[in-house]
Design a protein around this motif. Structure first.
Motif, PDB file in Angstrom:
ATOM      1  N   TYR A  36      -1.491  -1.931  -2.978  1.00  0.00           N
ATOM      2  CA  TYR A  36      -1.571  -2.933  -2.385  1.00  0.00           C
ATOM      3  C   TYR A  36      -1.802  -2.967  -0.491  1.00  0.00           C
ATOM      4  O   TYR A  36      -0.678  -2.016  -0.124  1.00  0.00           O
ATOM      5  CB  TYR A  36      -0.462  -3.256  -2.975  1.00  0.00           C
ATOM      6  N   LEU A  37      -2.118  -4.058  -0.044  1.00  0.00           N
ATOM      7  CA  LEU A  37      -1.778  -4.151   2.034  1.00  0.00           C
ATOM      8  C   LEU A  37      -0.848  -5.614   1.375  1.00  0.00           C
ATOM      9  O   LEU A  37      -1.570  -6.285   0.987  1.00  0.00           O
ATOM     10  CB  LEU A  37      -3.012  -4.332   2.115  1.00  0.00           C
ATOM     11  N   ILE A  38       0.359  -5.525   1.353  1.00  0.00           N
ATOM     12  CA  ILE A  38       0.943  -6.495   1.634  1.00  0.00           C
ATOM     13  C   ILE A  38       1.339  -7.292   3.478  1.00  0.00           C
ATOM     14  O   ILE A  38       1.633  -5.975   3.607  1.00  0.00           O
ATOM     15  CB  ILE A  38       2.258  -6.097   1.190  1.00  0.00           C
ATOM     16  N   VAL A  39       1.046  -8.296   3.462  1.00  0.00           N
ATOM     17  CA  VAL A  39       1.579  -8.611   5.034  1.00  0.00           C
ATOM     18  C   VAL A  39       2.326 -10.249   4.758  1.00  0.00           C
ATOM     19  O   VAL A  39       1.695 -11.122   4.095  1.00  0.00           O
ATOM     20  CB  VAL A  39      -0.009  -8.850   5.686  1.00  0.00           C
ATOM     21  N   ASP A  40       2.150 -10.100   5.305  1.00  0.00           N
ATOM     22  CA  ASP A  40       4.005 -11.774   5.852  1.00  0.00           C
ATOM     23  C   ASP A  40       2.423 -12.710   6.306  1.00  0.00           C
ATOM     24  O   ASP A  40       1.216 -12.422   6.502  1.00  0.00           O
ATOM     25  CB  ASP A  40       4.394 -11.145   7.291  1.00  0.00           C
ATOM     26  N   PRO A  57      -5.988   6.105   2.098  1.00  0.00           N
ATOM     27  CA  PRO A  57      -6.714   5.765   0.439  1.00  0.00           C
ATOM     28  C   PRO A  57      -5.317   6.231  -0.754  1.00  0.00           C
ATOM     29  O   PRO A  57      -5.815   5.548  -1.488  1.00  0.00           O
ATOM     30  CB  PRO A  57      -7.660   6.833   0.455  1.00  0.00           C
ATOM     31  N   THR A  58      -4.738   6.903  -0.084  1.00  0.00           N
ATOM     32  CA  THR A  58      -3.296   6.945  -0.643  1.00  0.00           C
ATOM     33  C   THR A  58      -2.102   7.386  -0.369  1.00  0.00           C
ATOM     34  O   THR A  58      -1.872   7.211   1.614  1.00  0.00           O
ATOM     35  CB  THR A  58      -3.538   8.779  -1.638  1.00  0.00           C
ATOM     36  N   GLY A  59      -0.664   6.896  -0.760  1.00  0.00           N
ATOM     37  CA  GLY A  59       0.332   7.444  -0.223  1.00  0.00           C
ATOM     38  C   GLY A  59       0.780   6.064   0.390  1.00  0.00           C
ATOM     39  O   GLY A  59       0.179   4.476  -0.023  1.00  0.00           O
TER      40      GLY A  59
END
Length: 173
Positions: A36-40, A57-59
């Motif tokens: 998931y790339l969660i951005v405001d 790629p991980t973490g």
């Protein structure tokens, strides 16, 4: 999203379950994905930005806001969240090593499900607003997000400041 071979999901509207737009981000825990790339909503990613999924790629990664501001800038919120969770009979960490800003967060599925859980209180009730100085109290999700990270032992690493998109602290990629 197309350049990164990802699916973009824009959360619109305001389901009552999340109580306030600041907590709408918590719907991510209900979306099935591996990363998931969660951005405001106020983040404007640059067209020349590298593929963040390729870079990490991980973490689990977030901006560590404590590295960008005065060392005690978040002490008031840290003390306040500890008092609040103790009142709710929840585990309270002794202190916070970092102060993560979820405005840009790159997370694995397990982290999203661990972190983005609603608090057991009304986030809009006057007694649960956060003191931001000058007598102003507002809804904030950062103290609760930081509490969830600490309480669940979720491993977060500092995202390089080049990914910072906070308007008054912009750095070039």
């Amino acid at each position: 999203a197309k350049r990164c071979n990802a699916e973009m999901i824009v959360l619109e509207g305001m389901p009552p379950k999340y109580q306030h737009p600041k907590y709408r981000i918590f719907e991510a825990a209900e979306i099935d994905a591996d990363r998931y790339l969660i951005v405001d909503a106020d983040v404007a990613e640059r067209c020349i930005a590298p593929d963040i999924f390729d870079a990490h790629p991980t973490g689990n990664w977030m901006i560590d806001e404590s590295m960008q501001r005065e060392p005690d800038a978040f002490k008031k919120h840290q003390d306040e969240i500890i008092r609040r969770v103790r009142r709710a009979s929840l585990y309270a960490p002794d202190r916070f090593t970092y102060w993560w800003n979820p405005g840009v967060a790159l997370l694995d599925r397990e982290a999203v499900r661990a972190i983005y859980q609603m608090p057991p209180w009304s986030v809009t009730d006057e007694s649960n607003l956060w003191d931001v100085g000058s007598g102003r109290r507002i809804v904030k999700n950062i103290p609760w997000v930081n509490y969830r990270i600490a309480a669940t032992g979720t491993d977060i690493r500092p995202l390089d400041i080049k990914w910072n998109t906070i308007v008054n602290r912009v750095n070039n990629l």
